[in-house]
Design a protein around this motif. Structure first.
Motif, PDB file in Angstrom:
ATOM      1  N   MET A   1    -101.571  16.990  74.004  1.00  0.00           N
ATOM      2  CA  MET A   1    -103.016  17.148  72.927  1.00  0.00           C
ATOM      3  C   MET A   1    -102.287  16.732  71.591  1.00  0.00           C
ATOM      4  N   GLY A   2    -101.116  17.294  71.151  1.00  0.00           N
ATOM      5  CA  GLY A   2    -100.529  17.084  69.756  1.00  0.00           C
ATOM      6  C   GLY A   2    -100.715  15.564  69.408  1.00  0.00           C
ATOM      7  N   ILE A   3    -100.241  14.645  70.419  1.00  0.00           N
ATOM      8  CA  ILE A   3    -100.283  13.088  69.999  1.00  0.00           C
ATOM      9  C   ILE A   3    -101.419  12.574  69.663  1.00  0.00           C
ATOM     10  N   LEU A   4    -102.454  13.156  70.417  1.00  0.00           N
ATOM     11  CA  LEU A   4    -103.897  12.647  70.368  1.00  0.00           C
ATOM     12  C   LEU A   4    -104.576  13.217  69.236  1.00  0.00           C
ATOM     13  N   ILE A   5    -104.175  14.124  68.433  1.00  0.00           N
ATOM     14  CA  ILE A   5    -104.645  14.686  67.374  1.00  0.00           C
ATOM     15  C   ILE A   5    -104.194  13.841  66.174  1.00  0.00           C
ATOM     16  N   TRP A   6    -102.823  13.459  66.305  1.00  0.00           N
ATOM     17  CA  TRP A   6    -102.099  12.831  65.294  1.00  0.00           C
ATOM     18  C   TRP A   6    -102.898  11.150  65.179  1.00  0.00           C
ATOM     19  N   ILE A   7    -103.282  10.847  66.393  1.00  0.00           N
ATOM     20  CA  ILE A   7    -103.826   9.440  66.393  1.00  0.00           C
ATOM     21  C   ILE A   7    -105.241   9.538  65.609  1.00  0.00           C
ATOM     22  N   VAL A   8    -105.951  10.647  66.200  1.00  0.00           N
ATOM     23  CA  VAL A   8    -107.202  10.709  65.405  1.00  0.00           C
ATOM     24  C   VAL A   8    -107.251  10.902  63.973  1.00  0.00           C
ATOM     25  N   PHE A   9    -106.263  11.862  63.650  1.00  0.00           N
ATOM     26  CA  PHE A   9    -106.004  11.853  62.125  1.00  0.00           C
ATOM     27  C   PHE A   9    -105.663  10.639  61.686  1.00  0.00           C
ATOM     28  N   GLY A  10    -104.798   9.965  62.252  1.00  0.00           N
ATOM     29  CA  GLY A  10    -104.170   8.713  61.598  1.00  0.00           C
ATOM     30  C   GLY A  10    -105.240   7.686  61.473  1.00  0.00           C
ATOM     31  N   LEU A  11    -106.255   7.768  62.494  1.00  0.00           N
ATOM     32  CA  LEU A  11    -107.444   6.775  62.481  1.00  0.00           C
ATOM     33  C   LEU A  11    -108.448   7.174  61.161  1.00  0.00           C
ATOM     34  N   ILE A  12    -108.675   8.303  61.356  1.00  0.00           N
ATOM     35  CA  ILE A  12    -109.614   8.711  60.129  1.00  0.00           C
ATOM     36  C   ILE A  12    -108.851   8.718  58.714  1.00  0.00           C
ATOM     37  N   ALA A  13    -107.741   9.110  58.672  1.00  0.00           N
ATOM     38  CA  ALA A  13    -106.944   9.303  57.506  1.00  0.00           C
ATOM     39  C   ALA A  13    -106.917   7.705  57.053  1.00  0.00           C
ATOM     40  N   GLY A  14    -106.421   6.805  57.767  1.00  0.00           N
ATOM     41  CA  GLY A  14    -106.241   5.360  57.543  1.00  0.00           C
ATOM     42  C   GLY A  14    -107.393   4.711  56.793  1.00  0.00           C
ATOM     43  N   VAL A  15    -108.499   4.925  57.614  1.00  0.00           N
ATOM     44  CA  VAL A  15    -110.094   4.481  57.103  1.00  0.00           C
ATOM     45  C   VAL A  15    -110.144   5.205  55.632  1.00  0.00           C
ATOM     46  N   ILE A  16    -110.109   6.234  55.568  1.00  0.00           N
ATOM     47  CA  ILE A  16    -110.707   6.785  54.466  1.00  0.00           C
ATOM     48  C   ILE A  16    -109.518   6.382  53.018  1.00  0.00           C
ATOM     49  N   ALA A  17    -108.393   6.392  53.472  1.00  0.00           N
ATOM     50  CA  ALA A  17    -107.389   5.890  52.473  1.00  0.00           C
ATOM     51  C   ALA A  17    -107.854   4.324  52.001  1.00  0.00           C
ATOM     52  N   LYS A  18    -108.228   3.401  53.098  1.00  0.00           N
ATOM     53  CA  LYS A  18    -108.351   2.212  52.792  1.00  0.00           C
ATOM     54  C   LYS A  18    -109.851   2.146  52.035  1.00  0.00           C
ATOM     55  N   PHE A  19    -110.762   2.999  52.179  1.00  0.00           N
ATOM     56  CA  PHE A  19    -111.791   3.107  51.630  1.00  0.00           C
ATOM     57  C   PHE A  19    -111.664   3.452  49.986  1.00  0.00           C
ATOM     58  N   ILE A  20    -110.910   4.255  49.715  1.00  0.00           N
ATOM     59  CA  ILE A  20    -110.413   4.818  48.529  1.00  0.00           C
ATOM     60  C   ILE A  20    -109.530   3.929  47.647  1.00  0.00           C
ATOM     61  N   MET A  21    -108.745   3.355  48.562  1.00  0.00           N
ATOM     62  CA  MET A  21    -107.819   2.043  47.772  1.00  0.00           C
ATOM     63  C   MET A  21    -108.220   0.887  48.460  1.00  0.00           C
ATOM     64  N   PRO A  22    -109.349   0.262  48.154  1.00  0.00           N
ATOM     65  CA  PRO A  22    -109.476  -1.166  48.919  1.00  0.00           C
ATOM     66  C   PRO A  22    -108.503  -1.980  48.397  1.00  0.00           C
ATOM     67  N   GLY A  23    -108.244  -3.203  49.200  1.00  0.00           N
ATOM     68  CA  GLY A  23    -107.345  -4.097  48.551  1.00  0.00           C
ATOM     69  C   GLY A  23    -107.505  -5.590  49.458  1.00  0.00           C
ATOM     70  N   ARG A  24    -106.657  -6.433  49.233  1.00  0.00           N
ATOM     71  CA  ARG A  24    -106.935  -7.696  49.851  1.00  0.00           C
ATOM     72  C   ARG A  24    -105.944  -7.931  51.184  1.00  0.00           C
ATOM     73  N   GLU A  25    -105.107  -6.975  51.395  1.00  0.00           N
ATOM     74  CA  GLU A  25    -104.079  -7.225  52.502  1.00  0.00           C
ATOM     75  C   GLU A  25    -104.676  -7.369  53.737  1.00  0.00           C
ATOM     76  N   ASN A  26    -103.971  -8.204  54.572  1.00  0.00           N
ATOM     77  CA  ASN A  26    -104.885  -8.827  55.742  1.00  0.00           C
ATOM     78  C   ASN A  26    -104.261  -7.781  57.033  1.00  0.00           C
ATOM     79  N   SER A  27    -104.041  -6.455  56.998  1.00  0.00           N
ATOM     80  CA  SER A  27    -103.853  -5.521  57.850  1.00  0.00           C
ATOM     81  C   SER A  27    -105.023  -5.328  58.643  1.00  0.00           C
ATOM     82  N   GLY A  28    -104.936  -5.389  59.826  1.00  0.00           N
ATOM     83  CA  GLY A  28    -105.975  -5.330  60.714  1.00  0.00           C
ATOM     84  C   GLY A  28    -106.145  -3.609  61.099  1.00  0.00           C
ATOM     85  N   PHE A  29    -107.207  -3.464  62.121  1.00  0.00           N
ATOM     86  CA  PHE A  29    -107.492  -2.048  62.473  1.00  0.00           C
ATOM     87  C   PHE A  29    -106.320  -1.342  63.040  1.00  0.00           C
TER      88      PHE A  29
END
Length: 82
Positions: A1-29
């Protein structure tokens, strides 16, 4: 269950971080998730190191820590890839 929480946190945190710091890099999902997971780990480590908390479960404090870590990792990633 721990790794699943890290993945969910990573998904949400990554999206929020990109929303807060928008940029032009071509990194995908997938890169957003990877940076978010690394950010969650970094944020949890730094928070526990300075004594303000850690990622202990799915709660608001843990999400804030993960997002701050993801912003730090995203900032470093952008500096290294330019």
């Amino acid at each position: 269950m721990g790794i699943l929480i890290w993945i969910v946190f990573g998904l949400i945190a990554g999206v929020i971080a990109k929303f807060i710091m928008p940029g032009r890099e071509n990194s995908g999902f997938i890169m957003t998730i990877v940076l978010g997971i690394i950010g969650a780990v970094v944020g949890g480590y730094l928070a526990s190191l300075i004594g303000i908390g850690n990622i202990s479960g799915f709660n608001v404090q843990s999400m804030i820590i993960a997002v701050v870590g993801a912003i730090i990792v995203l900032f470093i990633y952008r500096k290294l890839t330019r």
